[in-house]
Write an enzyme that holds these catalytic residues in place. Structure first.
Site, PDB file in Angstrom:
ATOM      1  N   PHE A 198      -2.672  -2.238   9.150  1.00  0.00           N
ATOM      2  CA  PHE A 198      -2.984  -1.266  10.190  1.00  0.00           C
ATOM      3  C   PHE A 198      -3.528  -2.008  11.412  1.00  0.00           C
ATOM      4  O   PHE A 198      -4.222  -3.022  11.269  1.00  0.00           O
ATOM      5  CB  PHE A 198      -4.037  -0.260   9.711  1.00  0.00           C
ATOM      6  N   THR A 219      -0.690  -2.599   3.159  1.00  0.00           N
ATOM      7  CA  THR A 219      -0.232  -2.100   4.453  1.00  0.00           C
ATOM      8  C   THR A 219      -1.161  -2.629   5.542  1.00  0.00           C
ATOM      9  O   THR A 219      -2.377  -2.601   5.403  1.00  0.00           O
ATOM     10  CB  THR A 219      -0.201  -0.565   4.492  1.00  0.00           C
TER      11      THR A 219
END
Length: 377
Positions: free
Chosen positions: A280, A278
């Protein structure tokens, strides 16, 4: 005539075109100086369209093809004029006046995240800002508001996952608040199926987690016929399951969240892809550009004309820049109008890159420079 002969003819034509194109660019330089002296903007969309329509009419069946060639020539000419004029002065001044930094730091000030302790956002925040307290908020927009009100120096939010794709809410909020992006981090995500100590695997029917996490683990959920239940955050879901009196529920969360809320881990690595990551980003009200910045984020809208987005993207290619992200999101209260979010590899310290960004700032209906930053992996 054979292929070799045909290619030779093309080479001969190209040899004739080169001096004409060079002459055209030379005259474009003269046009730029004329416009500087008289304060005339570089882009004259009406004149360009008249030229392109005239070309299409003259070229008959090949009209659309030749228009594409002419439009690229015009884009190159305008890029040269912007370089000479020094376009986008307001944006240029903002970028040149940005705070410079070595390693990104919050200097002990709070950093905002969505969720509760044990959330992946918190893991990222603690990794990037080990000397700063992390404050958790219920919703993504609460993180933006915390930064907006000065409750936190920076905010850390997820924007995309390698399996489940973009976090659309995050992009919508980026476009709403127009904060700067000052850093990014790619976190490897390893999901676990967790439950209370007395919950039996065979009794589980419902599995709670964030929609992104459920999507990243949908193969596992289908194989056991579990029902995914959306929750605001993986760690918040873990807290909910830990406090629930139900004996048929579980959660998909991190090992850290499981330990934090006293849950047992029933199965590790339940995500579809073992290289599940992921991305960020770090949002800020202040523009900070690090010495090692290698990625640029932008928002823009394109004119309602045929091929306008194609021509904008072509400008990046012309400058030798690689786009790594293109996300379209609808403009609020508009009829099928869109903002485009773009990530491109590059640095505004490079003169040609800065010239391009400033040129687009002058030309496009809306254009926002979100930042130039380094992405940790």
């Amino acid at each position: 005539m054979d292929l070799l002969g045909l290619r030779k003819e093309i080479d001969n034509i190209d040899e004739q075109l080169i001096p004409l194109l060079l002459k055209r660019m030379s005259i474009s330089e003269q046009v730029a100086r004329y416009k500087v002296e008289r304060g005339i903007p570089v882009l004259n969309a009406e004149r360009e369209q008249q030229i392109l329509d005239n070309v299409a009419e003259k070229c008959g069946a090949q009209g659309d093809t030749i228009k594409t060639v002419f439009s690229a020539t015009m884009d190159a000419s305008r890029a040269l004029q912007h370089k000479i004029i020094g376009g986008g002065k307001k944006l240029r001044d903002t970028i040149e006046g940005a705070k410079s930094s070595g390693k990104l730091t919050a200097n002990g000030e709070s950093v905002a995240c969505q969720g509760v302790e044990g959330a992946y956002s918190g893991v990222t925040a603690n990794t990037l800002f080990p000397d700063s307290p992390v404050r958790f908020y219920k919703q993504f927009e609460d993180v933006f508001e915390a930064v907006n009100k000065g409750e936190a120096k920076y905010g850390v939010i997820p924007v995309e996952n390698s399996t489940a794709g973009s976090v659309h809410e995050s992009y919508d909020l980026i476009m709403k608040y127009r904060f700067y992006v000052v850093g990014a981090y790619d976190l490897k995500i390893e999901h676990c199926l967790c439950a209370k100590a007395d919950t039996k695997y065979e009794d589980i029917t419902d599995v709670y987690s964030h929609p992104q996490a459920l999507s990243q683990c949908n193969n596992f959920l289908k194989s056991f016929d579990f029902t995914g239940v959306n929750f605001s955050n993986t760690a918040a879901a873990a807290e909910f399951v830990a406090k629930s009196s139900k004996s048929n529920i579980a959660v998909i969360c991190s090992e850290l969240a499981a330990k934090k809320y006293g849950l047992k881990i029933l199965k590790r690595n339940v995500q579809n892809n073992n290289n599940n990551r992921t991305r960020f980003i770090v949002i800020s009200k202040e523009l900070v550009i690090g010495e090692d910045a290698d990625k640029i984020s932008l928002i823009f809208s394109a004119p309602h004309t045929t091929g306008s987005l194609y021509r904008v993207l072509g400008r990046f290619s012309m400058a030798g820049l690689n786009l790594t992200k293109l996300e379209s999101r609808p403009i609020e209260n508009a009829d099928f109008d869109y903002y485009f979010y773009v990530d491109v590899m590059g640095s505004v310290k490079d003169e040609s890159t800065l010239d391009l960004i400033c040129a687009l700032y002058d030309e496009l209906p809306e254009f926002e420079f979100l930042g130039n930053y380094f992405e940790w992996k």
